[in-house]
Each structure stands twice: as C-alpha cells, then as structure tokens.
Design an enzyme around this catalytic site. Structure first.
Site, PDB file in Angstrom:
ATOM      1  CG  ASP A 127      -4.205  -5.716  -0.053  1.00 16.24           C
ATOM      2  OD1 ASP A 127      -3.887  -5.976   1.127  1.00 16.24           O
ATOM      3  OD2 ASP A 127      -4.363  -4.551  -0.482  1.00 16.24           O
ATOM      4  CE  LYS A 184       1.966   3.662   4.970  1.00 10.56           C
ATOM      5  NZ  LYS A 184       1.630   2.725   3.885  1.00 10.56           N
ATOM      6  CG  HIS A 224      -1.817  -1.138   1.332  1.00 12.83           C
ATOM      7  ND1 HIS A 224      -2.404  -1.554   2.497  1.00 12.83           N
ATOM      8  CD2 HIS A 224      -2.255  -2.000   0.387  1.00 12.83           C
ATOM      9  CE1 HIS A 224      -3.162  -2.607   2.270  1.00 12.83           C
ATOM     10  NE2 HIS A 224      -3.091  -2.902   0.982  1.00 12.83           N
ATOM     11  CE1 TYR A 252      -0.490  -0.041  10.524  1.00 14.65           C
ATOM     12  CE2 TYR A 252      -0.033   1.793   9.077  1.00 14.65           C
ATOM     13  CZ  TYR A 252      -0.838   0.754   9.450  1.00 14.65           C
ATOM     14  OH  TYR A 252      -2.006   0.492   8.767  1.00 14.65           O
TER      15      TYR A 252
END
Ligand SMILES: Cc1cn([C@H]2C[C@H](O)[C@@H](COP(=O)(O)OP(=O)(O)O[C@H]3O[C@H](C)C(=O)[C@H](O)[C@H]3O)O2)c(=O)[nH]c1=O
Length: 192
Positions: free
Chosen positions: A166, A70, A61, A130
């Site tokens: 996905d 991130k 992603h 995250y």
C-alpha cells in the site's frame, strides 16, 4: 433493515434491525431478497476477516479484472471506511464517500464492483469482516495510493501504518485506463 443512499450512487449504508434482550443482541447482517429489493442483487462468493491495530490503514484496493463488490462491517472497534469510484466513464469517477463503521453502530457498507475500498482504524483495534461477490484473484489484485491528492480523501490519520504494497500504490492518474473497470451504464451503475 434501513438502506441509506450516500453521495455516490450505488454505495449504500445498511442499518440492521437489532433485537436486544437480557442475553445481548441479534441482527441479520445480510438478506438476499431485502438487499435485492434495494437494488443490491448479489451473491456472496467469499468472506474475509482481518484484525488491525489503531492507526492501520488497509487500502485502497480493488480487483481488475474480476471486480469484487464488498459488503463490509466491523465486529470489534471502529474504522473510517472509504469507497472510491474508479470506473472509467462514470459521472462520479474519482469521487469518494466515507462511513464510520463500528461494533457500536453495527452499520454495514456496500461497496459495488468497480470501486476501490479502504479503511483506517480509529479504535485500539478493529476486527473487520466483509463479504465479496467474487473470489480473490492474486494477479488481479490492484491498488490506488491512499493519500492521492487528486482524490483528496479526508482520512482521520496523518501517518498510518501501511503494508509495503500500500505504501507504494500508484496514483489514480498513473494507472493505465485499460486496467481500470468501465462503467456499464452511462447513468453510472454497474461495471464491465
Ligand atoms: C485480500 C486477500 C488476501 N489474501 C492474502 C494475501 C496476503 O498474503 C495476505 C494479506 O493480504 P493483503 O495485505 O492484501 O490484505 P489487506 O491489506 O487486508 O487487503 C484487503 O483489505 C482491503 C481493505 C480490501 O478492501 C481488500 O478486500 C483486501 O485487499 O492475505 C488472501 O489469501 N485472500 C484474500 O482475499
């Protein structure tokens, strides 16, 4: 804190200093100045937590526009975590690097803006935490197919459990270049 360069400029492994005693352990997982001293000058805009069962693969992603850097870590279990450079004009465009993150190794992984990110769960379950440098913008949410042959990512799973999104993500070669981040510096840092 120990900062370890990877094969991809900018993508960094962070090994925190762990203080153990008879109660358990403590470690600093982020420190703005120490990160800035190592070229990771970031502001956290949003933090996320997800739990996944063994065999789940989330990714690859990215957000475009409004790219997110991130800082990722695993609080329970173990994952194989992957960052892919998808910045147009980058000398490392299409290259990837991976890191095993686990509650045991306590490592963090810095994935800069302009990179696609994903992970595969290699323990019975994994709690993934995250911190992102921009907020989630649904209309900017985008993905690249996890098993894109041109990327050749060496995932530890052959038939992962994927989200419907996905499962049908495009190959990198199928994405309109205008919808990909652009490398800010010819030397390969930052993104526009
Ligand atoms: C990412 C995100 C999602 N959502 C909502 C949207 C969906 O209704 C639900 C699940 O979203 P998604 O299936 O995209 O979640 P993941 O597959 O875990 O995606 C994340 O995991 C991969 C590994 C990443 O690197 C991205 O940060 C992020 O895309 O949460 C939110 O409300 N806020 C958010 O920031």
């Amino acid at each position: 804190m120990n900062f370890i360069e990877t094969g991809l400029p900018g993508v960094t492994i962070i090994e925190p200093k762990v203080f153990g005693d008879d109660r358990g352990f403590f470690f600093e997982s982020f420190h703005a100045q120490r990160f800035a001293d190592h070229g990771i000058d970031i502001r956290i805009a949003q933090s996320n937590v997800s739990r996944s069962a063994r065999g789940v693969l989330r990714g690859l992603h990215y957000q475009w526009p409004r790219p997110q850097g991130k800082l990722v870590q695993v609080l329970e279990g173990e994952v194989y975590d992957v960052a892919v450079d998808i910045r147009r004009g980058s000398p490392t465009f299409g290259r990837w690097t991976a890191c095993v993150l686990s509650a045991q190794n306590k490592r963090l992984f810095w994935v800069p803006e302009g990179f696609a990110h994903g992970f595969a769960v290699t323990s019975d379950s994994a709690v993934f935490c995250y911190h992102c440098t921009d907020v989630y913008v649904p209309e900017a949410d985008a993905g690249v197919r996890w098993n894109d042959a041109e990327l050749g990512i060496d995932w530890p799973l052959a038939e992962p459990v994927l989200s419907a999104k996905d499962a049908v993500a495009p190959l990198l070669s199928q994405i309109d270049p205008g919808r990909l981040p652009t490398c800010r510096q010819p030397g390969g840092s930052g993104c526009l």
